[in-house]
Design an enzyme around this catalytic site. Structure first.
Site, PDB file in Angstrom:
ATOM      1  N   ASN A  88       0.812  -1.220   0.000  1.00  0.00           N
ATOM      2  CA  ASN A  88       0.000   0.000   0.000  1.00  0.00           C
ATOM      3  C   ASN A  88       0.847   1.273   0.000  1.00  0.00           C
ATOM      4  OD1 ASN A  88      -2.466   1.741   0.731  1.00  0.00           O
ATOM      5  ND2 ASN A  88      -1.147   2.010   2.524  1.00  0.00           N
ATOM      6  N   TYR A 154       3.348   9.671 -11.498  1.00  0.00           N
ATOM      7  CA  TYR A 154       2.480   8.884 -10.607  1.00  0.00           C
ATOM      8  C   TYR A 154       1.708   7.844 -11.416  1.00  0.00           C
ATOM      9  CZ  TYR A 154      -1.257   7.880  -7.225  1.00  0.00           C
ATOM     10  OH  TYR A 154      -2.141   7.250  -6.381  1.00  0.00           O
ATOM     11  N   LYS A 158       1.997   3.712 -11.100  1.00  0.00           N
ATOM     12  CA  LYS A 158       0.817   2.925 -10.728  1.00  0.00           C
ATOM     13  C   LYS A 158       0.396   1.968 -11.840  1.00  0.00           C
ATOM     14  CE  LYS A 158       0.056   4.328  -6.493  1.00  0.00           C
ATOM     15  NZ  LYS A 158       0.155   3.387  -5.365  1.00  0.00           N
ATOM     16  N   ILE A 187     -10.339   8.920  -2.763  1.00  0.00           N
ATOM     17  CA  ILE A 187     -10.566   8.480  -1.384  1.00  0.00           C
ATOM     18  C   ILE A 187     -10.182   9.621  -0.453  1.00  0.00           C
ATOM     19  CG2 ILE A 187     -10.062   6.714   0.363  1.00  0.00           C
ATOM     20  CD1 ILE A 187     -11.315   5.533  -2.183  1.00  0.00           C
TER      21      ILE A 187
END
Length: 246
Positions: A88, A154, A158, A187
Site C-alpha cells: 500500500n 504517478y 501505478k 478516497i
C-alpha cells in the site's frame, strides 16, 4: 481468518484502516511506516489492546532493497511467517511533466513500483512459495488505469503496479499464491488535503455514485480479496472508484 499480515504504508489513511480491518478479523499485523513512527506505534498498541492480536510497527524505506530486507528480518523474528502482503505504501505529486526532475521521477517509481517489487520478492522467497500459499494485494490507482494530467510519473508508476500484478499472478499461481490489485478512486485521506472544497465537490459530481470514497471502502475490499472467499480470484484489477472509471 487468523493470518499474519504486513501492511506497507500503514501510517496513512488507507493503510491504517486496512490494518484495523484485518485486526478485527483476528489477524496479527505488522505495520510498516517510513517516517511517521508515532502514528504507526500508537496504532499497533491500540490494535493489540483492542483485539488481542500481535501488532507491531516496523520502519523501512521501501524504495531501498537493503532496508526492505531488514524489515523482513524483523518480521521473521516477530512472526516467523507471513500469509498476506498488502503493498500500500505510496507517494503522489502534481507537477507538469516538463518540470519533473530526474530525482522526482526516481523517487516516485522507487516508492510506488520498486517497493512493490522488493516487498513481494521477499514475501515470496521467504514464506509463500515454500508454504505453497499466500496472498499479495497491491494498491494501485485509477490513474494507473487511465492516466492523469500533471501526474504522469504517478500514473506511470501505478500502471507498472498493474502490469506487475498480472504477470506475477500468472507466475506464482502454481505455487498456490494469489496476486490481485485494487485501484482506488478518489478516497478522502490526507492526500486530499491539498484540494480546496470546490475541487472536492467537482470530483464528487464527476463520480456516478455522487460520493467520494472512504479508507474503509478499500479496507473491506482488501479483507475480502485476501480471504478464502476469494480463493478463485487472482490477477484481477478491482476498481473501487464509485464508477468514475468504468
Amino acid at each position: 481468518m487468523m493470518k499474519k499480515i504486513l501492511v506497507t504504508g500503514a501510517s496513512g489513511g488507507i493503510g491504517s484502516q486496512t490494518a484495523v480491518a484485518f485486526a478485527k478479523c483476528g489477524c496479527d499485523v505488522a505495520l510498516h511506516y517510513s517516517k511517521n513512527s508515532e502514528k504507526a506505534e500508537s496504532l499497533a498498541e491500540k490494535l493489540t489492546n483492542e483485539y488481542g492480536i500481535n501488532a507491531f510497527a516496523v520502519q523501512a524505506d521501501v524504495s531501498d532493497y537493503e532496508s526492505v530486507c531488514k524489515m523482513f528480518d524483523k518480521i521473521d523474528s516477530r512472526f516467523g511467517n507471513l500469509d498476506v502482503l498488502i503493498n500500500n505504501a505510496g507517494i503522489a505529486q502534481q507537477k507538469l511533466f516538463t518540470d519533473i526532475t530526474p530525482d522526482e521521477w526516481k523517487k516516485m517509481t522507487g516508492v510506488n513500483l520498486d517497493g512493490v517489487f522488493y516487498c513481494s520478492q521477499q514475501a515470496l522467497k521467504r514464506y509463500m512459495i515454500k508454504n505453497h500459499g499466500g496472498v499479495i494485494l497491491n494498491i494501485s490507482s485509477m490513474w494507473g488505469q487511465v492516466g492523469a494530467s500533471c501526474e504522469v510519473h504517478y500514473s506511470a508508476s501505478k500502471a507498472g503496479v498493474i502490469g506487475l500484478t498480472k504477470g506475477l499472478a500468472k507466475e506464482v499461481g502454481l505455487s498456490g499464491v494469489r496476486v490481485n490489485c485494487i485501484c482506488p478512486g478518489v478516497i478522502m485521506t490526507d492526500m486530499m488535503k491539498g484540494f480546496d472544497e470546490q475541487t472536492v465537490q467537482e470530483l464528487k459530481e464527476e463520480t456516478p455514485l455522487n460520493m467520494l470514497g472512504m479508507p474503509d471502502d478499500i479496507a473491506e475490499t482488501a479483507v475480502f480479496l485476501c480471504s478464502d472467499r476469494a480463493r478463485f480470484i487472482t490477477g484481477q484489477i478491482v476498481g473501487v472508484n464509485g464508477g468514475m472509471i468504468i
